[in-house]
Write an enzyme that holds these catalytic residues in place. Structure first.
Site, mmCIF file in Angstrom:
data_model
loop_
_atom_site.group_PDB
_atom_site.id
_atom_site.type_symbol
_atom_site.label_atom_id
_atom_site.label_comp_id
_atom_site.label_asym_id
_atom_site.label_seq_id
_atom_site.Cartn_x
_atom_site.Cartn_y
_atom_site.Cartn_z
ATOM 1 N N PHE A 6 -39.717 21.508 52.897
ATOM 2 C CA PHE A 6 -38.819 22.524 52.367
ATOM 3 C C PHE A 6 -38.912 23.791 53.202
ATOM 4 O O PHE A 6 -39.984 24.365 53.361
ATOM 5 C CB PHE A 6 -39.165 22.828 50.909
ATOM 6 C CG PHE A 6 -38.210 23.791 50.240
ATOM 7 C CD1 PHE A 6 -36.843 23.581 50.270
ATOM 8 C CD2 PHE A 6 -38.677 24.912 49.576
ATOM 9 C CE1 PHE A 6 -35.955 24.453 49.652
ATOM 10 C CE2 PHE A 6 -37.809 25.786 48.940
ATOM 11 C CZ PHE A 6 -36.447 25.569 48.985
ATOM 12 N N GLU A 85 -48.944 26.972 59.351
ATOM 13 C CA GLU A 85 -48.797 27.541 58.009
ATOM 14 C C GLU A 85 -50.120 27.798 57.291
ATOM 15 O O GLU A 85 -50.175 28.637 56.402
ATOM 16 C CB GLU A 85 -47.919 26.628 57.137
ATOM 17 C CG GLU A 85 -46.530 26.379 57.706
ATOM 18 C CD GLU A 85 -45.672 27.633 57.797
ATOM 19 O OE1 GLU A 85 -45.839 28.557 56.986
ATOM 20 O OE2 GLU A 85 -44.818 27.690 58.709
#
Length: 176
Positions: A6, A85
């Site tokens: 996502f 991330e």
């Protein structure tokens, strides 16, 4: 079952891989928010910037893109996403259900903020604008992150009133 990711912030304009498929998707009970201090990519420890994160908000919704990873690329992409991330553990990997117009529900990997992490923050829009206007990190100015994300949301037809306000305010603050 294939890997979907996502994208709601920088992954929209810089996923780091060539998606096999991309569809607009909505995540319920989360909100896109500049609630993470950036001390590496878009700011420094001395002058932190702000980056977007998914903040859990009952009744919230965040529209972004679901990116399907080619099966032969899954391990490589997952490793690269984790390196990017999870640099400071402020994000947590979570599998979420995304709603799409065409594909029904997609199970995807999302990076959500850990509200107990030291980089989690909640500032009003004016303070966010002030920080974004001046911070610079290893991947460049915080303004670039804001402007690129806002431009891609606009291209995708995704409306975000806070983002629009921040873009206008940061442009006013950085006008020379």
């Amino acid at each position: 079952m294939s890997l979907w990711v996502f994208g709601y912030g920088s992954l929209l304009w810089n996923p780091g891989f060539a998606p096999a498929k991309a569809v607009k998707a909505c995540l319920h009970d989360y909100h896109r928010s500049f609630c993470m201090l950036s001390i590496h990519h878009r700011g420094s420890e001395n002058e932190p910037g702000l980056v977007l994160a998914l903040d859990a908000v009952p009744g919230g919704r965040c529209t972004g893109m679901a990116f399907q990873v080619a099966p032969t690329e899954e391990d490589k992409v997952l490793g690269e996403l984790r390196e990017r991330e999870l640099i400071s553990s402020a994000y947590v990997e979570k599998h979420v259900d995304l709603k799409t117009d065409d594909n029904g529900t997609i199970r995807a990997l999302a990076y959500v903020i850990d509200p107990n992490h030291v980089q989690y923050c909640q500032f009003d829009l004016e303070r966010q604008a002030q920080m974004i206007a001046t911070a610079i990190g290893g991947r460049g100015p915080n303004t670039e992150y804001l402007f690129n994300t806002a431009a891609h949301l606009t291209q995708l037809g995704i409306r975000d009133a806070d983002m629009t306000w921040l873009v206008d305010r940061v442009r006013a603050l950085t006008a020379t």
